[in-house]
Design a protein around this motif. Structure first.
Motif, short mmCIF file in Angstrom:
data_model
loop_
_atom_site.label_atom_id
_atom_site.label_comp_id
_atom_site.label_asym_id
_atom_site.label_seq_id
_atom_site.Cartn_x
_atom_site.Cartn_y
_atom_site.Cartn_z
N ASP A 23 40.51 -153.43 68.12
CA ASP A 23 39.82 -153.95 69.29
C ASP A 23 39.37 -152.79 70.17
O ASP A 23 40.10 -151.82 70.37
CB ASP A 23 40.78 -154.86 70.08
CG ASP A 23 40.09 -155.54 71.24
OD1 ASP A 23 39.46 -156.58 71.02
OD2 ASP A 23 40.20 -155.01 72.36
N ARG A 56 38.01 -153.12 73.49
CA ARG A 56 37.73 -153.53 74.87
C ARG A 56 38.15 -152.46 75.89
O ARG A 56 37.61 -152.40 76.98
CB ARG A 56 38.41 -154.85 75.18
CG ARG A 56 39.94 -154.80 75.26
CD ARG A 56 40.53 -156.17 75.45
NE ARG A 56 40.28 -157.02 74.27
CZ ARG A 56 40.48 -158.32 74.25
NH1 ARG A 56 40.95 -158.95 75.33
NH2 ARG A 56 40.26 -159.01 73.16
N TYR A 57 39.16 -151.63 75.51
CA TYR A 57 39.61 -150.59 76.44
C TYR A 57 39.24 -149.19 75.94
O TYR A 57 39.89 -148.22 76.27
CB TYR A 57 41.13 -150.67 76.63
CG TYR A 57 41.61 -151.99 77.18
CD1 TYR A 57 41.20 -152.42 78.45
CD2 TYR A 57 42.46 -152.80 76.45
CE1 TYR A 57 41.63 -153.64 78.95
CE2 TYR A 57 42.90 -154.03 76.95
CZ TYR A 57 42.48 -154.43 78.20
OH TYR A 57 42.89 -155.64 78.70
N ASN A 111 43.96 -168.05 68.99
CA ASN A 111 43.69 -167.32 70.24
C ASN A 111 42.46 -166.46 70.03
O ASN A 111 42.51 -165.41 69.40
CB ASN A 111 44.88 -166.46 70.63
CG ASN A 111 44.67 -165.73 71.95
OD1 ASN A 111 43.62 -165.86 72.59
ND2 ASN A 111 45.67 -164.97 72.38
N THR A 112 41.34 -166.94 70.55
CA THR A 112 40.08 -166.22 70.33
C THR A 112 40.05 -164.87 71.02
O THR A 112 39.24 -164.00 70.68
CB THR A 112 38.89 -167.06 70.85
OG1 THR A 112 39.12 -167.39 72.23
CG2 THR A 112 38.77 -168.34 70.04
N ASP A 113 40.94 -164.65 72.00
CA ASP A 113 41.02 -163.35 72.67
C ASP A 113 41.98 -162.41 71.95
O ASP A 113 42.00 -161.22 72.22
CB ASP A 113 41.47 -163.54 74.12
CG ASP A 113 41.21 -162.29 74.95
OD1 ASP A 113 40.14 -161.68 74.77
OD2 ASP A 113 42.10 -161.92 75.74
N GLY A 114 42.80 -162.96 71.04
CA GLY A 114 43.75 -162.14 70.30
C GLY A 114 44.97 -161.78 71.12
O GLY A 114 44.92 -161.66 72.34
N ASP A 115 46.10 -161.62 70.45
CA ASP A 115 47.33 -161.16 71.08
C ASP A 115 47.51 -159.67 70.82
O ASP A 115 47.23 -159.18 69.72
CB ASP A 115 48.55 -161.92 70.51
CG ASP A 115 48.44 -163.42 70.74
OD1 ASP A 115 48.18 -163.81 71.89
OD2 ASP A 115 48.60 -164.18 69.76
N GLU A 116 48.01 -158.98 71.82
CA GLU A 116 48.20 -157.54 71.67
C GLU A 116 49.31 -157.26 70.66
O GLU A 116 50.43 -157.74 70.78
CB GLU A 116 48.57 -156.93 73.03
CG GLU A 116 48.55 -155.42 73.04
CD GLU A 116 48.77 -154.87 74.43
OE1 GLU A 116 49.95 -154.60 74.75
OE2 GLU A 116 47.79 -154.74 75.18
N THR A 137 45.82 -162.61 65.60
CA THR A 137 45.93 -164.04 65.90
C THR A 137 46.04 -164.83 64.61
O THR A 137 45.72 -164.33 63.52
CB THR A 137 44.70 -164.53 66.69
OG1 THR A 137 44.92 -165.90 67.06
CG2 THR A 137 43.44 -164.44 65.85
N ARG A 156 44.91 -155.90 67.82
CA ARG A 156 45.22 -157.25 68.26
C ARG A 156 45.26 -158.16 67.05
O ARG A 156 44.77 -157.81 65.96
CB ARG A 156 44.19 -157.74 69.29
CG ARG A 156 44.10 -156.86 70.52
CD ARG A 156 43.07 -157.38 71.51
NE ARG A 156 43.58 -158.49 72.31
CZ ARG A 156 44.30 -158.34 73.42
NH1 ARG A 156 44.62 -157.13 73.86
NH2 ARG A 156 44.71 -159.40 74.10
#
Length: 411
Positions: free
Chosen positions: A7, A9-10, A31-36, A21, A19
């Motif tokens: 990922d 994003r950062y 979880n469309t945002d994914g888990d860390e 899911t 990440r």
């Protein structure tokens, strides 16, 4: 399914993270945002592989220039206590493929190069270890069981084995360069004793069931025994003692001798026995003591503490004399002696066996058991003692054969 991905994003503040899911079989993303899964403020992280297992999935990933592993539980949570570093090459790029499988006790993992094989124990307190595809050296193999796992020693390396898979890496028995003579392995059920030769010296090394050296550092746990041992044998441990033996084939050293060692490879006693020299010999153990077997076959009993019971070897079989290659193993209160005959004296040729008791040296099979007929040209027999029977393994021309023999003498 569980999906792990890199990922970004950062990326502006801390490089790439990992990440993950769950994805249902019908395509639903939990979880469309994914888990860390893995995140570090300043380090680049990239997933290599997810490998299924009974305790969850093993994630193999890169953290900056280091390959690591971590377990993802069946519920998708990350068990951070299982993070371990993978030894070996670093700085992988993302087009390398890692694969693996669950063994029942952990994972066997294959890296991108041919010589990259790893064992990842399910127990997170144990490190990730590397081992070659096969052990180097194919001569002088020796093996012993301790509980439900064993130790295999080849020319210069050893490997712990379970019923069907390695439990750890191939380990150098000793870094000695060219001059290494393979030896023998014995067990007391809780550890191993390994003997081997280096140039003109013989050594003994005590290991626990995990392959760790017993009694201190590497140098402190290796004890020099004596001059070169040509054909060593190590007994099972009785009365907290091992017997490390040699019977020479004649020549410069025409003798039989053994050393009594404790469970940490310290020498307790040395015995030079009045046994004749032998073309072939072996040593077996029961709970009552040990049995030396020489070609003939001839035999002599030894107490657990190393004292000789039979000052002169006695002949096992009058009906099948001139046995050449011999092997012996104990089961219960008795031994099975297997021996080959080539028929050059006009007698039967083949592979034969005789059972012998330890307490009174009674030969139960005066007419030897026939294990393999003369047409097969059997050679190099090995006897393995089990709880209620024996297994004899031998070579037959280009094949490997075996037979089971009951305590009652049924082949």
């Amino acid at each position: 399914f569980y999906v792990a991905y890199m990922d970004d994003r950062y990326v502006d503040v801390r490089s790439f993270d990992i990440r993950g899911t769950f994805v249902g079989v019908e395509g639903t993303v939990q979880n469309t945002d994914g888990d860390e899964v893995r995140a570090h403020p300043t380090e680049y992280e990239e997933p290599y592989a997810l490998i299924e297992g009974d305790v969850g999935a093993l994630l193999v990933y890169r953290q900056l220039s280091t390959t690591r592993v971590v377990t993802i539980r069946p519920d998708g949570s990350v068990d951070s206590a299982t993070v371990r570093e993978v030894p070996g090459p670093n700085n992988r790029s993302w087009d390398y493929v890692w694969t693996g499988t669950w063994t029942g006790q952990g994972w066997q993992v294959k890296g991108p190069d041919d010589d990259e094989h790893y064992v990842v124990p399910g127990d997170a307190t144990l490190p990730v270890t590397r081992y070659p595809d096969t052990l180097t050296g194919h001569t002088g193999n020796a093996f012993a069981w301790a509980g439900d796992q064993g130790l295999l020693v080849t020319l210069a390396q050893s490997m712990l084995l379970a019923q069907d898979a390695p439990l750890g890496p191939a380990m150098d028995v000793r870094r000695v360069g060219k001059a290494f003579q393979p030896g023998a392995v014995g067990s007391d059920g809780m550890g191993f004793l390994v003997s081997y030769g280096v140039i003109s010296d013989a050594y003994a090394l005590a290991l626990d069931v995990h392959g760790a050296h017993v009694g201190g550092s590497w140098e402190n746990s290796v004890n020099r025994i004596d001059a070169l041992m040509l054909r060593p044998r190590v007994s099972s441990s009785l009365a907290n003692r091992y017997l490390l033996s040699e019977v020479s084939p004649g020549g410069v050293c025409s003798c039989a001798r053994w050393w009594v060692l404790d469970r940490t490879a310290n020498e307790l006693d040395y015995v030079g026995a009045p046994l004749v020299t032998a073309f072939s010999y072996d040593m077996g153990s029961t709970e009552l003591g040990h049995l030396f077997v020489l070609d003939g076959p001839q035999a002599a009993r030894v107490e657990p503490e190393g004292r000789v019971i039979d000052e002169r070897p006695w002949r096992v079989n009058a009906s099948h004399s001139n046995g050449r290659e011999v092997s012996v193993a104990g089961s219960g209160d008795r031994y099975l002696i297997a021996f080959t005959r080539d028929g050059r004296d006009g007698g039967d040729a083949g592979l034969f066996g005789s059972r012998v008791t330890h307490e009174d040296a009674q030969v139960l099979d005066r007419t030897a058991l026939t294990i393999e007929s003369d047409a097969a040209s059997p050679h190099d027999p090995i006897v393995i003692g089990c709880e209620d029977h024996w297994v004899v393994v031998w070579q037959n021309d280009w094949s490997l054969r075996y037979a089971r023999i009951s305590l009652d003498g049924e082949v």
